[in-house]
Design an enzyme around this catalytic site. Structure first.
Site, PDB file in Angstrom:
ATOM      1  N   TYR A 170      -1.507  -0.109  11.286  1.00 46.95           N
ATOM      2  CA  TYR A 170      -1.734  -0.816  10.025  1.00 46.95           C
ATOM      3  C   TYR A 170      -0.586  -0.585   9.061  1.00 46.95           C
ATOM      4  O   TYR A 170       0.024  -1.534   8.548  1.00 46.95           O
ATOM      5  CB  TYR A 170      -3.052  -0.364   9.384  1.00 46.95           C
ATOM      6  CG  TYR A 170      -3.109  -0.678   7.902  1.00 46.95           C
ATOM      7  CD1 TYR A 170      -3.047  -1.997   7.452  1.00 46.95           C
ATOM      8  CD2 TYR A 170      -3.189   0.341   6.954  1.00 46.95           C
ATOM      9  CE1 TYR A 170      -3.072  -2.294   6.086  1.00 46.95           C
ATOM     10  CE2 TYR A 170      -3.221   0.052   5.600  1.00 46.95           C
ATOM     11  CZ  TYR A 170      -3.157  -1.259   5.169  1.00 46.95           C
ATOM     12  OH  TYR A 170      -3.170  -1.557   3.825  1.00 46.95           O
ATOM     13  N   THR A 218       0.835  -1.201   0.000  1.00 50.01           N
ATOM     14  CA  THR A 218       0.000   0.000   0.000  1.00 50.01           C
ATOM     15  C   THR A 218       0.868   1.248   0.000  1.00 50.01           C
ATOM     16  O   THR A 218       2.040   1.214   0.410  1.00 50.01           O
ATOM     17  CB  THR A 218      -0.902   0.008   1.255  1.00 50.01           C
ATOM     18  OG1 THR A 218      -1.565   1.267   1.368  1.00 50.01           O
ATOM     19  CG2 THR A 218      -0.076  -0.211   2.524  1.00 50.01           C
ATOM     20  N   ASP A 219       0.287   2.358  -0.423  1.00 54.76           N
ATOM     21  CA  ASP A 219       1.004   3.636  -0.353  1.00 54.76           C
ATOM     22  C   ASP A 219       1.111   4.163   1.076  1.00 54.76           C
ATOM     23  O   ASP A 219       1.916   5.054   1.366  1.00 54.76           O
ATOM     24  CB  ASP A 219       0.347   4.681  -1.256  1.00 54.76           C
ATOM     25  CG  ASP A 219      -1.131   4.908  -0.962  1.00 54.76           C
ATOM     26  OD1 ASP A 219      -1.670   4.302  -0.006  1.00 54.76           O
ATOM     27  OD2 ASP A 219      -1.769   5.690  -1.692  1.00 54.76           O
ATOM     28  N   GLU A 220       0.333   3.591   1.986  1.00 51.95           N
ATOM     29  CA  GLU A 220       0.316   4.120   3.352  1.00 51.95           C
ATOM     30  C   GLU A 220       1.621   3.866   4.103  1.00 51.95           C
ATOM     31  O   GLU A 220       1.878   4.500   5.131  1.00 51.95           O
ATOM     32  CB  GLU A 220      -0.871   3.535   4.122  1.00 51.95           C
ATOM     33  CG  GLU A 220      -2.213   3.951   3.540  1.00 51.95           C
ATOM     34  CD  GLU A 220      -3.390   3.630   4.437  1.00 51.95           C
ATOM     35  OE1 GLU A 220      -3.275   3.814   5.662  1.00 51.95           O
ATOM     36  OE2 GLU A 220      -4.423   3.189   3.908  1.00 51.95           O
ATOM     37  N   LYS A 277       2.324  -3.226   7.513  1.00 52.09           N
ATOM     38  CA  LYS A 277       2.550  -3.450   6.085  1.00 52.09           C
ATOM     39  C   LYS A 277       3.982  -3.101   5.698  1.00 52.09           C
ATOM     40  O   LYS A 277       4.596  -3.775   4.860  1.00 52.09           O
ATOM     41  CB  LYS A 277       1.557  -2.635   5.251  1.00 52.09           C
ATOM     42  CG  LYS A 277       0.127  -3.131   5.311  1.00 52.09           C
ATOM     43  CD  LYS A 277      -0.034  -4.527   4.716  1.00 52.09           C
ATOM     44  CE  LYS A 277       0.121  -4.543   3.213  1.00 52.09           C
ATOM     45  NZ  LYS A 277      -0.150  -5.898   2.639  1.00 52.09           N
TER      46      LYS A 277
END
Length: 343
Positions: free
Chosen positions: A165, A139-141, A169
């Protein structure tokens, strides 16, 4: 990686939103390959997402946990797994803030179990380490937040996760990278921007807007609603994953973005306008337009202000670009929810 042989692909989390859309897409384009879908069927996994394909001869569903090392090993031995495409993850940020334990267990330990099993079956015994692929969906997060005038994240952006979260990741990404660098496992990582489209869990932003609007409840927006996200239609994402899986370079990272940056308030208004057209409000209701239901609520802790993905590498190296305009994708998505009455 060879593409001319039959592949037996272990897809983890294939009953979830992105995973199920990918399986539908992949089976349509590669009928000669076999997909083993391993999903725990937690709140984010829905059997209805895969009901249309459950009778296909080249599809097998197994209910189970990626953290169960014995089960994963048995799947490898029984089916002769040639590749992994790893979607399975706890992904809802609000849940990660209130209860991070499942995120650490699934996103970090689960990824480790898959890597360990893949290494044992694919690399030990003198295999070349090139034929079998481990494709990790991220993810970009993991990169944290962007200022309004900053360039979008690219493949060399530093990791700076801001909630449990995204931290879990980020840790998973580093594990995948390490198994390529240390052991020679044939890995690729793709970091995507915010996905939307059919089959998305009702907790997510777009389904929440549609669901609360249709119930004539307040449509909740955090803070001032000016958080910016880059929106990627899920079928475009599936096409990019397919391309990277088959043609991506070993050890590389590819960013997949929709080139559709919008503030949450702007997107909520767009959804409401589509609902006004497709499900017009009858007279006698307390509001004339769905926009009137938008309400600002207290912002959540660690809420990143802006995400954006720079997809130049995948465009340059693999000739991939998103096809779906946000306006068209939102109309298709809202129409799907109305037609399927799943909210």
């Amino acid at each position: 990686m060879r593409s001319d042989q039959k592949r037996v692909i272990l897809v983890t989390g294939g009953a979830g939103f992105i995973g199920s859309n990918f399986i539908h897409y992949y089976l349509a384009g590669h009928p000669g390959d076999h997909i083993i879908n391993l999903d725990k069927l937690t709140y984010a996994g829905e059997e209805d997402h895969i009901k249309e394909i459950e009778q296909k001869s080249n599809y097998t569903f197994i209910k189970g946990d990626i953290c169960d090392s014995e089960l994963v090993d048995e799947i490898f031995r029984t089916y002769g797994v040639t590749d992994i495409i790893h979607f399975a993850a706890e992904s809802h940020v609000d849940n990660a803030i209130s209860e991070p334990d499942p995120f650490i267990a699934t996103n970090i330990n689960g990824t480790y179990q898959l890597l360990k099993t893949a290494k044992r079956h694919w690399l030990e015994g003198g295999r070349d380490g090139e034929t079998n692929r481990f494709h990790h969906i991220s993810t970009d997060e993991v990169f944290g937040t962007l200022a309004p005038d900053e360039a979008p994240f690219n493949e060399t952006s530093p990791y700076a996760p801001n909630n449990p979260y995204s931290a879990s990741k980020a840790a998973a990404d580093m594990l995948v990278r390490s198994y390529c660098k240390t052991y020679g496992l044939n890995t690729v990582i793709t970091n995507c921007s915010n996905n939307y489209g059919p089959r998305q869990h009702m907790e997510k932003f777009i389904p929440t807007v549609v669901r609360t609007a249709l119930k004539f409840e307040h449509i909740p927006l955090y803070g001032d609603g000016q958080q910016i996200r880059d929106w990627l239609y899920v079928e475009d994402h599936a096409s990019a994953i397919d391309l990277v899986f088959h043609n991506g370079k070993k050890g590389e990272v590819y960013h997949i973005g929709g080139d559709n940056e919008r503030a949450n308030l702007e997107l909520a208004n767009m959804i409401c306008d589509v609902l006004d057209e497709l499900a017009p409000i009858s007279s006698g209701r307390r509001v004339a337009h769905y926009r009137d239901l938008i309400t600002f609520v207290k912002d959540r802790p660690g809420h990143d202000r802006r995400y954006a993905i720079d997809p130049q590498r995948i465009a340059r190296d693999l000739n991939w670009r998103p096809k779906t305009r946000l306006e068209d994708g939102i109309r298709q998505t809202v129409g799907w929810y109305l037609e399927n009455e799943v909210l």
